[in-house]
Structures are given as structure tokens and as C-alpha cells.
Design a protein around this motif. Structure first.
Motif, PDB file in Angstrom:
ATOM      1  N   ALA A 261       1.152  -1.263   0.100  1.00 25.56           N
ATOM      2  CA  ALA A 261      -0.020  -0.089   0.092  1.00 25.56           C
ATOM      3  C   ALA A 261       0.708   1.265  -0.070  1.00 25.56           C
ATOM      4  O   ALA A 261       0.824   2.133  -0.737  1.00 25.56           O
ATOM      5  N   VAL A 262       1.832   1.234   0.923  1.00 27.46           N
ATOM      6  CA  VAL A 262       2.643   2.382   1.053  1.00 27.46           C
ATOM      7  C   VAL A 262       3.451   2.582  -0.518  1.00 27.46           C
ATOM      8  O   VAL A 262       3.530   3.695  -1.056  1.00 27.46           O
ATOM      9  N   HIS A 263       4.165   1.768  -0.735  1.00 25.81           N
ATOM     10  CA  HIS A 263       4.956   1.761  -2.110  1.00 25.81           C
ATOM     11  C   HIS A 263       4.021   2.049  -3.367  1.00 25.81           C
ATOM     12  O   HIS A 263       4.348   2.834  -4.395  1.00 25.81           O
ATOM     13  N   GLY A 264       2.888   1.391  -3.389  1.00 24.09           N
ATOM     14  CA  GLY A 264       1.734   1.703  -4.486  1.00 24.09           C
ATOM     15  C   GLY A 264       1.450   3.007  -4.442  1.00 24.09           C
ATOM     16  O   GLY A 264       1.387   3.762  -5.539  1.00 24.09           O
ATOM     17  N   HIS A 265       1.365   3.628  -3.232  1.00 26.17           N
ATOM     18  CA  HIS A 265       0.599   4.987  -3.159  1.00 26.17           C
ATOM     19  C   HIS A 265       1.604   6.138  -3.421  1.00 26.17           C
ATOM     20  O   HIS A 265       1.614   6.981  -4.373  1.00 26.17           O
ATOM     21  N   PHE A 266       2.829   6.133  -2.867  1.00 26.29           N
ATOM     22  CA  PHE A 266       4.029   7.078  -3.164  1.00 26.29           C
ATOM     23  C   PHE A 266       4.839   6.944  -4.300  1.00 26.29           C
ATOM     24  O   PHE A 266       5.478   7.758  -4.814  1.00 26.29           O
ATOM     25  N   GLY A 267       5.013   5.563  -4.599  1.00 22.07           N
ATOM     26  CA  GLY A 267       5.998   5.492  -5.895  1.00 22.07           C
ATOM     27  C   GLY A 267       7.205   5.976  -5.757  1.00 22.07           C
ATOM     28  O   GLY A 267       7.973   5.818  -4.895  1.00 22.07           O
ATOM     29  N   ASP A 268       7.559   6.854  -6.732  1.00 19.35           N
ATOM     30  CA  ASP A 268       8.918   7.375  -6.680  1.00 19.35           C
ATOM     31  C   ASP A 268       9.161   8.470  -5.837  1.00 19.35           C
ATOM     32  O   ASP A 268      10.302   9.081  -5.611  1.00 19.35           O
ATOM     33  N   ALA A 269       8.120   9.108  -5.110  1.00 21.17           N
ATOM     34  CA  ALA A 269       7.904   9.975  -4.012  1.00 21.17           C
ATOM     35  C   ALA A 269       8.673   9.393  -2.673  1.00 21.17           C
ATOM     36  O   ALA A 269       8.993  10.020  -1.798  1.00 21.17           O
ATOM     37  N   LEU A 270       8.671   7.974  -2.732  1.00 22.44           N
ATOM     38  CA  LEU A 270       9.401   7.389  -1.520  1.00 22.44           C
ATOM     39  C   LEU A 270      10.863   7.254  -1.842  1.00 22.44           C
ATOM     40  O   LEU A 270      11.297   6.637  -2.742  1.00 22.44           O
ATOM     41  N   LYS A 271      11.541   7.868  -0.768  1.00 18.73           N
ATOM     42  CA  LYS A 271      12.814   7.993  -0.988  1.00 18.73           C
ATOM     43  C   LYS A 271      13.504   6.988  -0.461  1.00 18.73           C
ATOM     44  O   LYS A 271      14.755   6.600  -0.986  1.00 18.73           O
ATOM     45  N   VAL A 272      13.150   6.274   0.466  1.00 20.85           N
ATOM     46  CA  VAL A 272      13.756   5.060   1.038  1.00 20.85           C
ATOM     47  C   VAL A 272      12.865   4.349   1.973  1.00 20.85           C
ATOM     48  O   VAL A 272      11.842   4.890   2.166  1.00 20.85           O
ATOM     49  N   SER A 273      12.708   2.907   1.896  1.00 24.77           N
ATOM     50  CA  SER A 273      11.955   1.989   2.324  1.00 24.77           C
ATOM     51  C   SER A 273      12.831   1.102   3.317  1.00 24.77           C
ATOM     52  O   SER A 273      13.791   0.219   2.699  1.00 24.77           O
ATOM     53  N   ILE A 274      12.672   1.006   4.593  1.00 27.88           N
ATOM     54  CA  ILE A 274      13.537   0.282   5.417  1.00 27.88           C
ATOM     55  C   ILE A 274      12.662  -0.703   6.259  1.00 27.88           C
ATOM     56  O   ILE A 274      11.910  -0.385   6.918  1.00 27.88           O
ATOM     57  N   ILE A 275      13.234  -1.860   6.217  1.00 23.19           N
ATOM     58  CA  ILE A 275      12.496  -2.882   6.917  1.00 23.19           C
ATOM     59  C   ILE A 275      13.468  -3.322   8.135  1.00 23.19           C
ATOM     60  O   ILE A 275      14.689  -3.366   7.870  1.00 23.19           O
ATOM     61  N   VAL A 276      12.750  -3.157   9.280  1.00 21.82           N
ATOM     62  CA  VAL A 276      13.554  -3.563  10.787  1.00 21.82           C
ATOM     63  C   VAL A 276      13.294  -4.824  11.115  1.00 21.82           C
ATOM     64  O   VAL A 276      14.146  -5.500  11.498  1.00 21.82           O
ATOM     65  N   GLY A 277      12.096  -5.373  11.266  1.00 21.82           N
ATOM     66  CA  GLY A 277      11.618  -6.594  11.952  1.00 21.82           C
ATOM     67  C   GLY A 277      10.962  -7.325  10.948  1.00 21.82           C
ATOM     68  O   GLY A 277      10.405  -6.983   9.787  1.00 21.82           O
ATOM     69  N   LYS A 278      10.256  -8.611  11.523  1.00 20.95           N
ATOM     70  CA  LYS A 278       9.766  -9.321  10.818  1.00 20.95           C
ATOM     71  C   LYS A 278       8.599 -10.239  11.845  1.00 20.95           C
ATOM     72  O   LYS A 278       8.599 -11.425  11.895  1.00 20.95           O
TER      73      LYS A 278
END
Length: 368
Positions: A261-278
Motif C-alpha cells: 500500500a505504501v509503495h503503491g501510493h507514493f511510488g517514486d516519491a518514496l525516497k527510502v524503504s527500510i525494513i526493521v523487523g519481521k
């Protein structure tokens, strides 16, 4: 089962399979100490440890979190953070009754191999642990912790490692110029690591990105009332945010639907996507099909080692101590202590956290 000597064994290939096992007290070898685990926390962070129990590249070698407390041929033992008291010692400089904060197995007792013993504590030098991140192998004497306060005791296992991770994420953002983002979206915002990040961001002097906590609709009002984030919205409302605003995404749980949802909504406006936990260990992210930037992992021990190199151990410790004491002024209103006692309760706490049923407003403290 007799609660005086037990451990919880986990299937390395299926972390939902866990069972109580009787623990035997073998004679100590030179340099070893036997401790009684006094208390430890059970948090979503521990589920991340279980997910990455087998080698996953996190440590830069062929080791994973199962390698801290079990040989490869044995059932897995989950690492937890807590306090323990020495009940038997064959190590110079450590005596029965000495108390330490650090990394222990999910068990009533543990045997550690003590090296570099000093006034502040010691380092576990069990051979398989020497190639694992140093921060996990350090055991600190309670009396030597400069920011330890007796009235904060129960909050140390519950919040300390998670707050440190959140603080380190905030530090990385500042160090990287916030990646050019004007707002930071923090998923699983009710998690204790996320709260640490939100708190640390709020303490920054000068301009900083807006912090937006993402959580389930049922949690929005309560989380917003804590005042940790600049705003809190439900996952279902991500699409209401301005998609043109340069943004960053910090994912604490690895929930695939939220990530898409986040990636699809912001696309190229998303400057970084960090995953911390699982902690959402059974959710798939479909990372290959995501719009926007490639996701990158955050590894707290690596960031800690960088800052120790930058500031020195004393400088790093001083900064953490100041931040921690500031956070402890608000921590008691963020989470109540949920105390569980005994082996059966310990197993239930693990299963509860694994299932996602644990109350985010509670800090589970297990007293073996």
C-alpha cells in the motif's frame, strides 16, 4: 514440569512448534558461569530473532540467531533480553550473587563462558559466539550501568533493546539527511521499537521530517493520545496522504499488505524503504513487484558498531544514557508491566506473541 530447571525448545524449521524441555545442570568448565534467569521480556523483537534464527545473511556469515544458545544439531533456543544472577562460577572475577543484564536463552538457567571480565561485566567467548555481533555477547553488571535506576528495573528488558534500535534508526536518518524525505511513515507504530523511533525523532533539535504512525484502526485513538508521533493514521487510510510529498517508510513488522500500500501510493516519491523487523513472520511482501525504491534492511548491531567507531565506546554510551533516561520519563504511561511466572506461562507468552495476539499496550515480563 519442575520450574527450577527448564528451557523452551523450538523447531528450527517451524517456529510455531515449541515445547518445554527439562534442563540438566552439567558441571562447569574453567571460565564458565551458571546463571539463574531472573526476568526477561517477550516482545515482537524476539519473533524477529526466531524468523532469522537460521542463517539469513544478517551477520555477514553463515550464522543466525539460533547460534547464540544452541549447537546446530540441537533444538533452537530463542534469545531474550533480561537480568540474571550468578549461582555458580568457575570464572575469575565473577562470584555467586553477581547480577548481569544481557542476552539469555528462553530458559530458567544458562551457562556462559566468561572472557574479558572486569568491573563493568564480561563478554561471552563461547567459540560459536565469537563471530556473532559483539553487542549481543556483552553482559553488564547492574551496579556498573550508569543509567540504571532501580525503579526502571522491569522496563529494561521490555524497552531497552527496542528503544536502542529505534534511537539508532533516528540517528541514521539524521546522518543521511533524512534521505530527502519530508515525512517518515512508521508501520506497526504501536510496537516498542517504533515508539522508540518516534520519541527519538521528536527530540531532535531543528528541522526534521514529520512522523506519521501507521497502525490498525482500532489502535489509532489510543496511540495518538500518547503524543509520540506528529500524527497517527490507520492502514486503511494510507491513500488519503498526499502522494507527492517526499516520504520515507520504516517497516517494523514486515506486513506485505501495508508495504504494498505504501509503495503503491507514493511510488517514486518514496525516497527510502527500510525494513526493521519481521514479527509478521507469515506475511509475504512480494518485494520484487513493488513500486518505488528497493527495500533495505536495518541492522542495529551494525549501526551501533559504526557509532562506537565514530564516537568511542564512552561517547556512544553517554548519548544512549541521556536518551534512555529521557525516554523513561514517559515509558510507564506507554506500557504497563504484564508479569508472567513459571515455565508454562513462558511458553504461553511465546505462543501469544507469535500469534500476534499480544496487547501492544503491555510489556510482557517473564519471571522463570
Amino acid at each position: 514440569m519442575n520450574d527450577t530447571a527448564w528451557a523452551i525448545d523450538i523447531d528450527r524449521d517451524a517456529i510455531s512448534k515449541a515445547a518445554l524441555a527439562r534442563a540438566e545442570h552439567a558441571p562447569l568448565r574453567a571460565g564458565e558461569v551458571r546463571v539463574r534467569v531472573d526476568s526477561y521480556a517477550m516482545t515482537a523483537n524476539n519473533i524477529t530473532y526466531a524468523v532469522f534464527g537460521k542463517p539469513a545473511g544478517l551477520f555477514g556469515n553463515d550464522q543466525g540467531y539460533w547460534d547464540f544458545f544452541a549447537e546446530r544439531h540441537a533444538p533452537a533456543r530463542l534469545p531474550v533480553w533480561g537480568f540474571a544472577t550468578v549461582i555458580e562460577s568457575a570464572a575469575e572475577g565473577i562470584a555467586p550473587g553477581d547480577r548481569f543484564y544481557g542476552y539469555y536463552p528462553m530458559a530458567s538457567h544458562a551457562v556462559l563462558s566468561a572472557g574479558k571480565v572486569g568491573a563493568g561485566g564480561f563478554t561471552d567467548i563461547t567459540p560459536r559466539r565469537t563471530s556473532l555481533p559483539p553487542i549481543y555477547n556483552q553482559y553488564q553488571r547492574i551496579e556498573a550501568l550508569p543509567d540504571y535506576r532501580a525503579d526502571h528495573h522491569d522496563y529494561w528488558p521490555i524497552f531497552r533493546p527496542l528503544f536502542l534500535t529505534g534511537w539508532l534508526i533516528a540517528d541514521q536518518f539524521e546522518d543521511e539527511g533524512d534521505y530527502g524525505a519530508d515525512q517518515i511513515l512508521i508501520a506497526s507504530a504501536s510496537s516498542k521499537t517504533a515508539i522508540g523511533l518516534g520519541f527519538a525523532l521528536a527530540q531532535r533539535a531543528g528541522p526534521r521530517p514529520v512522523s506519521i504512525g501507521l497502525t490498525s484502526k482500532a489502535n489509532v485513538a489510543a496511540l495518538a493520545a500518547q503524543g509520540i508521533y506528529d500524527s497517527v493514521i490507520a492502514y486503511d487510510d494510507i491513500a488519503t496522504l498526499d502522494a507527492a510529498v517526499p516520504s520515507a517508510f520504516v517497516d517494523m513488522a514486515g506486513n506485505g499488505a501495508v508495504t504494498r500500500a505504501v509503495h503503491g501510493h507514493f511510488g517514486d516519491a518514496l525516497k527510502v524503504s527500510i525494513i526493521v523487523g519481521k514479527s509478521h513472520w507469515d506475511a509475504e511482501a512480494d518485494a520484487a513487484a513493488l513500486a518505488g525504491p528497493e527495500r533495505q534492511g536495518f541492522f542495529a548491531p551494525g549501526r551501533s558498531q559504526k557509532r562506537v567507531g565514530d564516537w568511542g565506546a564512552a561517547g556512544f554510551g553517554q548519548r544512549i544514557a541521556e536518551a534512555w533516561l529521557g525516554f523513561m520519563a514517559v515509558a510507564p504511561r506507554i506500557a504497563r508491566i504484564d508479569r508472567r511466572e513459571g515455565s508454562a506461562a513462558a511458553l504461553d507468552a511465546y505462543r501469544e506473541m507469535l500469534s500476534g495476539r499480544a496487547d501492544p499496550a503491555a510489556g510482557i515480563l517473564v519471571v522463570p
